[in-house]
Design a protein around this motif. Structure first.
Motif, PDB file in Angstrom:
ATOM      1  N   ILE A 291      23.753  33.817  -9.449  1.00 36.21           N
ATOM      2  CA  ILE A 291      22.789  33.335 -10.438  1.00 36.21           C
ATOM      3  C   ILE A 291      22.722  34.342 -11.588  1.00 36.21           C
ATOM      4  O   ILE A 291      22.412  35.506 -11.383  1.00 36.21           O
ATOM      5  CB  ILE A 291      21.398  33.136  -9.805  1.00 36.21           C
ATOM      6  CG1 ILE A 291      21.478  32.166  -8.631  1.00 36.21           C
ATOM      7  CG2 ILE A 291      20.415  32.618 -10.856  1.00 36.21           C
ATOM      8  CD1 ILE A 291      20.170  32.018  -7.856  1.00 36.21           C
ATOM      9  N   GLY A 292      23.054  33.898 -12.771  1.00 36.85           N
ATOM     10  CA  GLY A 292      23.082  34.793 -13.920  1.00 36.85           C
ATOM     11  C   GLY A 292      24.382  35.555 -14.078  1.00 36.85           C
ATOM     12  O   GLY A 292      24.517  36.364 -15.000  1.00 36.85           O
ATOM     13  N   ALA A 293      25.371  35.307 -13.216  1.00 32.64           N
ATOM     14  CA  ALA A 293      26.642  36.031 -13.275  1.00 32.64           C
ATOM     15  C   ALA A 293      27.600  35.430 -14.298  1.00 32.64           C
ATOM     16  O   ALA A 293      28.669  35.977 -14.545  1.00 32.64           O
ATOM     17  CB  ALA A 293      27.308  36.058 -11.899  1.00 32.64           C
ATOM     18  N   GLU A 294      27.242  34.308 -14.891  1.00 37.08           N
ATOM     19  CA  GLU A 294      28.022  33.671 -15.954  1.00 37.08           C
ATOM     20  C   GLU A 294      29.475  33.401 -15.541  1.00 37.08           C
ATOM     21  O   GLU A 294      30.407  33.546 -16.320  1.00 37.08           O
ATOM     22  CB  GLU A 294      27.981  34.523 -17.229  1.00 37.08           C
ATOM     23  CG  GLU A 294      26.567  34.678 -17.779  1.00 37.08           C
ATOM     24  CD  GLU A 294      26.518  35.464 -19.077  1.00 37.08           C
ATOM     25  OE1 GLU A 294      26.949  34.950 -20.111  1.00 37.08           O
ATOM     26  OE2 GLU A 294      26.053  36.629 -19.027  1.00 37.08           O
ATOM     27  N   GLY A 295      29.659  33.003 -14.287  1.00 39.54           N
ATOM     28  CA  GLY A 295      30.984  32.624 -13.820  1.00 39.54           C
ATOM     29  C   GLY A 295      31.932  33.773 -13.587  1.00 39.54           C
ATOM     30  O   GLY A 295      33.132  33.555 -13.395  1.00 39.54           O
TER      31      GLY A 295
ATOM     32  N   GLY B 147      21.646  35.234 -21.692  1.00 42.63           N
ATOM     33  CA  GLY B 147      22.752  35.869 -21.015  1.00 42.63           C
ATOM     34  C   GLY B 147      23.455  36.887 -21.905  1.00 42.63           C
ATOM     35  O   GLY B 147      22.995  37.223 -23.001  1.00 42.63           O
ATOM     36  N   ILE B 148      24.617  37.362 -21.433  1.00 36.02           N
ATOM     37  CA  ILE B 148      25.399  38.374 -22.142  1.00 36.02           C
ATOM     38  C   ILE B 148      26.638  37.766 -22.784  1.00 36.02           C
ATOM     39  O   ILE B 148      26.907  37.946 -23.964  1.00 36.02           O
ATOM     40  CB  ILE B 148      25.816  39.511 -21.190  1.00 36.02           C
ATOM     41  CG1 ILE B 148      24.569  40.206 -20.605  1.00 36.02           C
ATOM     42  CG2 ILE B 148      26.698  40.526 -21.930  1.00 36.02           C
ATOM     43  CD1 ILE B 148      23.663  40.840 -21.643  1.00 36.02           C
ATOM     44  N   GLY B 149      27.414  37.037 -21.984  1.00 34.71           N
ATOM     45  CA  GLY B 149      28.618  36.397 -22.488  1.00 34.71           C
ATOM     46  C   GLY B 149      29.574  37.393 -23.128  1.00 34.71           C
ATOM     47  O   GLY B 149      29.703  38.544 -22.720  1.00 34.71           O
ATOM     48  N   ARG B 150      30.245  36.933 -24.179  1.00 35.31           N
ATOM     49  CA  ARG B 150      31.133  37.789 -24.954  1.00 35.31           C
ATOM     50  C   ARG B 150      30.422  38.362 -26.184  1.00 35.31           C
ATOM     51  O   ARG B 150      30.761  39.446 -26.645  1.00 35.31           O
ATOM     52  CB  ARG B 150      32.364  36.994 -25.390  1.00 35.31           C
ATOM     53  CG  ARG B 150      33.292  36.655 -24.229  1.00 35.31           C
ATOM     54  CD  ARG B 150      34.217  35.493 -24.536  1.00 35.31           C
ATOM     55  NE  ARG B 150      35.158  35.281 -23.437  1.00 35.31           N
ATOM     56  CZ  ARG B 150      34.844  34.638 -22.306  1.00 35.31           C
ATOM     57  NH1 ARG B 150      33.627  34.133 -22.138  1.00 35.31           N
ATOM     58  NH2 ARG B 150      35.731  34.498 -21.344  1.00 35.31           N
TER      59      ARG B 150
ATOM     60  N   ASN C  85      28.616  23.638 -22.225  1.00 37.85           N
ATOM     61  CA  ASN C  85      29.057  24.445 -23.371  1.00 37.85           C
ATOM     62  C   ASN C  85      27.964  24.556 -24.434  1.00 37.85           C
ATOM     63  O   ASN C  85      28.236  24.513 -25.624  1.00 37.85           O
ATOM     64  CB  ASN C  85      30.338  23.867 -23.983  1.00 37.85           C
ATOM     65  CG  ASN C  85      31.078  24.868 -24.850  1.00 37.85           C
ATOM     66  OD1 ASN C  85      30.900  26.077 -24.710  1.00 37.85           O
ATOM     67  ND2 ASN C  85      31.902  24.378 -25.760  1.00 37.85           N
ATOM     68  N   THR C  86      26.720  24.698 -23.982  1.00 35.07           N
ATOM     69  CA  THR C  86      25.598  24.828 -24.915  1.00 35.07           C
ATOM     70  C   THR C  86      25.101  26.268 -25.025  1.00 35.07           C
ATOM     71  O   THR C  86      24.089  26.524 -25.669  1.00 35.07           O
ATOM     72  CB  THR C  86      24.416  23.939 -24.473  1.00 35.07           C
ATOM     73  OG1 THR C  86      23.971  24.361 -23.177  1.00 35.07           O
ATOM     74  CG2 THR C  86      24.822  22.471 -24.406  1.00 35.07           C
ATOM     75  N   GLY C  87      25.785  27.206 -24.383  1.00 40.03           N
ATOM     76  CA  GLY C  87      25.356  28.599 -24.419  1.00 40.03           C
ATOM     77  C   GLY C  87      25.459  29.188 -25.813  1.00 40.03           C
ATOM     78  O   GLY C  87      26.209  28.700 -26.664  1.00 40.03           O
ATOM     79  N   LEU C  88      24.730  30.271 -26.034  1.00 36.58           N
ATOM     80  CA  LEU C  88      24.643  30.878 -27.363  1.00 36.58           C
ATOM     81  C   LEU C  88      25.258  32.276 -27.427  1.00 36.58           C
ATOM     82  O   LEU C  88      25.099  32.969 -28.426  1.00 36.58           O
ATOM     83  CB  LEU C  88      23.173  30.937 -27.801  1.00 36.58           C
ATOM     84  CG  LEU C  88      22.472  29.579 -27.913  1.00 36.58           C
ATOM     85  CD1 LEU C  88      20.992  29.783 -28.233  1.00 36.58           C
ATOM     86  CD2 LEU C  88      23.124  28.707 -28.963  1.00 36.58           C
TER      87      LEU C  88
ATOM     88  N   SER D 265      24.180  29.516 -13.729  1.00 31.55           N
ATOM     89  CA  SER D 265      25.100  30.621 -14.028  1.00 31.55           C
ATOM     90  C   SER D 265      24.556  31.555 -15.096  1.00 31.55           C
ATOM     91  O   SER D 265      24.903  32.738 -15.132  1.00 31.55           O
ATOM     92  CB  SER D 265      26.453  30.067 -14.478  1.00 31.55           C
ATOM     93  OG  SER D 265      27.102  29.409 -13.409  1.00 31.55           O
ATOM     94  N   THR D 266      23.709  31.031 -15.973  1.00 25.46           N
ATOM     95  CA  THR D 266      23.115  31.866 -17.024  1.00 25.46           C
ATOM     96  C   THR D 266      21.662  32.224 -16.726  1.00 25.46           C
ATOM     97  O   THR D 266      21.026  32.916 -17.531  1.00 25.46           O
ATOM     98  CB  THR D 266      23.169  31.139 -18.377  1.00 25.46           C
ATOM     99  OG1 THR D 266      22.455  29.890 -18.291  1.00 25.46           O
ATOM    100  CG2 THR D 266      24.604  30.861 -18.792  1.00 25.46           C
ATOM    101  N   ASN D 267      21.137  31.733 -15.597  1.00 24.02           N
ATOM    102  CA  ASN D 267      19.723  31.955 -15.264  1.00 24.02           C
ATOM    103  C   ASN D 267      18.842  31.557 -16.447  1.00 24.02           C
ATOM    104  O   ASN D 267      18.043  32.359 -16.966  1.00 24.02           O
ATOM    105  CB  ASN D 267      19.459  33.408 -14.873  1.00 24.02           C
ATOM    106  CG  ASN D 267      18.057  33.625 -14.324  1.00 24.02           C
ATOM    107  OD1 ASN D 267      17.467  32.731 -13.722  1.00 24.02           O
ATOM    108  ND2 ASN D 267      17.512  34.810 -14.548  1.00 24.02           N
TER     109      ASN D 267
END
Length: 475
Positions: A200-204, A430-433, A74-77, A149-151
């Motif tokens: 890879i990079g699909a963010e789940g 990544g993209i995320g929300r 849970n360290t994504g930005l 998942s975030t490459n």
């Protein structure tokens, strides 16, 4: 709490066992982003201990019609692992799946579960005499599965590439609960489409990565680190060009920082000692590393003699110990914490062609200052891969609504300049929300068609991290 949610919670407990299901107040920490800016909620947090547990949890979610938000450290930005529909989503945390299943010294490979903490994995690999080169500021908390998942990028991309280039194979639980078994450590395997690349990079959004086969390197037992002062960012680019030519593939990191970096770092870490006197318009932090018969220190010395003799570098300091090298890197890492201490601000993660990096920074900063003269721009990043973090700090004494308005305006300005440079709105985060709408508006029709086809083929019920990357709709 609705009767439906209570019923779902009880079914999770009955099927998985109370040990694997968190409810109530314990859920909150999994529903808060890394910076604490956003806090949401979820029906429950599922914490599997094995791939079989993950598969079972996914099948139950399918039966109940519940969406899944996979989560690593849970360290994504970009809010990629933060649920956004508390009454219809569960968080599935991989934190308990942290074993190293295989470590092969001769093959220079490892198989590690998705929940392994990056720094802990690196330490264990180092104890075996090898090196895993992925290096991030959050490596004490982030997990391998999330990195894949975030490459993830980091400071060593120019030499070792993004996470994608370190992955040999994957194990993934698919949206129907079946398991894609692809943990081969083969370097050469040309049997058709490389399916692991889909995840890879699909963010789940296509499945849950449960284990990763990675490539390892010889441990670099020689490292030379230098902080250099220059007259302009253009000179930093010229310096990088020289470093790539003279130091070749032994150049492992090349960062640029503004003078403000030192102020911000010391606001976060007051005990940091200034490494060099004077205040220069631009700084470069470089690292050369190697092993075996290579003399890295001599290479660094000869390189610096050349660039200083030519007047490209004004001043500099070379670390003479690991402790001094760590101190130099603390300025690069501490500036992030210093920005956070100044309050909410815009954090960007963009990339442009390296040859245009200096022009982009100059144009984007000027555009921000023209529109928002009271804000402060902080530009820094990874020169070798064209990745710039051009952050904007509004005055901290403004009401939150006015701060948010300036952040939104600054983001729009920077992205418009970036479009003119044909750059990317996400270099490594990544993209995320958080970036979904910006991504959506810049997506070509053909790319959208391909992404939609992949999503609906693998996850036809649209249950895997549905709020992340793109909003998909069934026909």
């Amino acid at each position: 709490m609705s009767a439906r949610i209570q019923s779902h919670q009880q079914k999770f407990v009955d099927a998985l066992g109370a040990d694997l299901v968190l409810l109530g107040e314990e859920v909150e920490r999994y529903c808060r982003d890394w910076h604490g800016d956003v806090t949401t909620g979820a029906i429950a947090v599922l914490r599997p201990r094995s791939t079989d547990d993950v598969s079972k949890a996914v099948r139950i979610c399918a039966e109940l019609g519940v969406a899944i938000v996979p989560q690593g450290g849970n360290t994504g930005l970009v809010l990629g692992a933060t649920p956004d529909a508390p009454e219809s989503q569960v968080v599935l945390s991989l934190e308990r799946m942290n074993a190293i299943r295989q470590l092969d010294v001769d093959d220079y490979s490892a198989v590690v579960e998705a929940g392994a903490i990056l720094s802990e994995f690196k330490d264990k690999v180092e104890a075996a005499g090898m090196f895993f080169p992925l290096a991030l500021g959050a490596q004490g908390s982030c997990q391998i599965g999330g990195n894949v998942s975030t490459n993830a990028g980091g400071i060593n991309v120019l030499r070792y590439g993004m996470t994608r280039e370190l992955v040999l194979g994957l194990e993934v639980v698919l949206p129907d609960g079946s398991v894609f078994e692809g943990l081969s450590t083969l370097r050469k395997d040309n049997r058709g489409i490389d399916l692991k690349q889909l995840f890879i990079g699909a963010e789940g959004t296509l499945g849950i990565i449960t284990a990763v086969a990675v490539k390892l390197m010889p441990m670099p037992d020689q490292v030379a680190t230098a902080l250099l002062g220059l007259n302009a960012l253009d000179d930093v680019i010229a310096l990088y060009r020289r470093a790539r030519r003279d130091c070749c593939d032994l150049l492992s990191a090349f960062e640029f920082m503004p003078p403000l970096a030192f102020t911000l770092a010391r606001e976060a870490m007051p005990d940091l000692a200034m490494p060099m006197s004077g205040d220069h318009p631009a700084y470069a932090l470089i690292e050369i590393s190697g092993s075996g018969l290579v003399d890295v220190s001599d290479l660094m010395e000869r390189f610096l003699e050349g660039v200083m003799g030519d007047g490209l570098v004004i001043d500099g300091v070379v670390a003479t110990s690991k402790a001094q090298a760590r101190n130099l890197w603390l300025f690069r890492e501490g500036m992030n914490e210093g920005q956070a201490k100044r309050g909410p601000h815009l954090r960007t993660d963009v990339s442009v062609s390296l040859s245009r990096l200096a022009d982009f920074v100059r144009d984007a900063q000027q555009a921000v200052y023209d529109a928002l003269p009271e804000c402060v721009c902080v530009s820094y990043g990874h020169v070798g891969d064209g990745n710039v973090h051009l952050n904007v700090l509004p005055p901290g004494d403004l009401p939150r609504s006015e701060i948010d308005a300036r952040i939104y305006k600054a983001k729009k300005i920077i992205n418009e300049v970036l479009d003119g440079y044909h750059g990317s709105i996400s270099a490594e985060h990544g993209i995320g929300r958080l970036k979904k709408s910006d991504f959506d508006t810049r997506l070509s029709a053909v790319r959208r068609k391909l992404l939609t086809a992949a999503k609906t083929a693998i996850d036809p019920d649209l249950r895997m991290n549905p709020g992340s990357q793109l909003s998909f709709a069934r026909d």
